[in-house]
Design a protein around this motif. Sequence first.
Motif, PDB file in Angstrom:
ATOM      1  N   SER A 168     -14.683 -11.129  -0.910  1.00 15.72           N
ATOM      2  CA  SER A 168     -14.043 -11.309   0.295  1.00 15.72           C
ATOM      3  C   SER A 168     -12.987 -12.424   0.437  1.00 15.72           C
ATOM      4  N   GLU A 169     -13.467 -13.752  -0.137  1.00 15.58           N
ATOM      5  CA  GLU A 169     -12.665 -14.851  -0.148  1.00 15.58           C
ATOM      6  C   GLU A 169     -11.565 -14.676  -0.986  1.00 15.58           C
ATOM      7  N   ASP A 170     -11.345 -13.552  -1.652  1.00 22.26           N
ATOM      8  CA  ASP A 170      -9.939 -13.335  -2.371  1.00 22.26           C
ATOM      9  C   ASP A 170      -8.985 -12.332  -1.582  1.00 22.26           C
ATOM     10  N   ALA A 171      -9.411 -11.777  -0.534  1.00 21.90           N
ATOM     11  CA  ALA A 171      -8.837 -10.924  -0.013  1.00 21.90           C
ATOM     12  C   ALA A 171      -7.623 -11.470   0.749  1.00 21.90           C
ATOM     13  N   ALA A 191      -5.917  -9.586   5.876  1.00 20.87           N
ATOM     14  CA  ALA A 191      -7.068  -8.607   6.148  1.00 20.87           C
ATOM     15  C   ALA A 191      -7.854  -9.359   7.199  1.00 20.87           C
ATOM     16  N   HIS A 192      -8.104 -10.614   7.033  1.00 16.84           N
ATOM     17  CA  HIS A 192      -8.843 -11.230   8.221  1.00 16.84           C
ATOM     18  C   HIS A 192      -8.370 -11.202   9.480  1.00 16.84           C
ATOM     19  N   VAL A 220      -8.038  -9.056  15.024  1.00 17.35           N
ATOM     20  CA  VAL A 220      -7.480  -8.212  16.149  1.00 17.35           C
ATOM     21  C   VAL A 220      -8.315  -6.913  16.421  1.00 17.35           C
ATOM     22  N   ASP A 221      -8.657  -6.330  15.523  1.00 16.85           N
ATOM     23  CA  ASP A 221      -9.681  -4.992  15.827  1.00 16.85           C
ATOM     24  C   ASP A 221     -11.043  -5.599  16.389  1.00 16.85           C
TER      25      ASP A 221
END
Length: 276
Positions: free
Chosen positions: A24-27, A31-32, A37-38
């Motif tokens: 996830s840290e490479d996303a 995406a974050h 916002v979501d």
Amino acid sequence: MYESSNLELSTGGRAVTVEIVSRSEDAHPLAHIRSLVDDLCDGAPDAAARHAPLIRAALLQALYSFPTDEQLLEQLRYNALYRWFVGLRGGESLWCESDYAGALEALRSDESAAALFRRAVNEARAYAALMPGRFRVDAALIEAWARTPAPSPLNGTDWFRSDAARTSRLDRARAVILRRVADPKLDADAVAAELHMSRRALYLLFERCGLTPARAIREIRLDCCFRLLRDERYCHRKITDIAMDHGFKHFASFSRQFKMRYGISPSAVLPSIAKH
């Protein structure tokens, strides 16, 4: 930290499930921000939360400094990452250029939606500041969007004469509107083009006075009509002709707007000599 998801493929008539593992840290940082916002929208009223795609599009424009709405929408047509961020599927298209600007203006005039938008802007700005190499943030736009909307405008077109509003660009905008006041096609795009600025910049310019370009054009037209109707030198002119000479297309619409603006009908403004 790792995240996994399953993808089902069909090969040789057999269904095969493939586990996809990613760090996830490479996303991508978008995406974050989309998750931010979501999360905000999940806790917002439905009426405000439905603006989530528009809020993401506006953040995209500010985070990557797309100078015009047209450039933003062009990116959304061809960039898969940006389309995913906003929430567009396949060939789906949400806005044309004028619709996007109008939708954003409507969002910011709705109290609950505007509050949600400001929270999203502030959180996205804070996150983007941690990754200066990944974004080209339009700081002026972010700052304007993060502020609470300006108070209601002054009565009449005194907003042009107030100390806070007397800037050279506002004066030039007023001059353009006055020069083309008879043109029924005069709109924000036409004024922006004459001032050599983007539509977005023009909206921000007027926003400082609590106005939109459309309202400024309408109020200047009404003020011009009001002055002529009171002037005995023009008492031989029909009210309809005066309205049409100042860009109004329909007399009924002019009369309604005039009464809302001044509290009386156009005929009530006529000098006594014209009423007999």
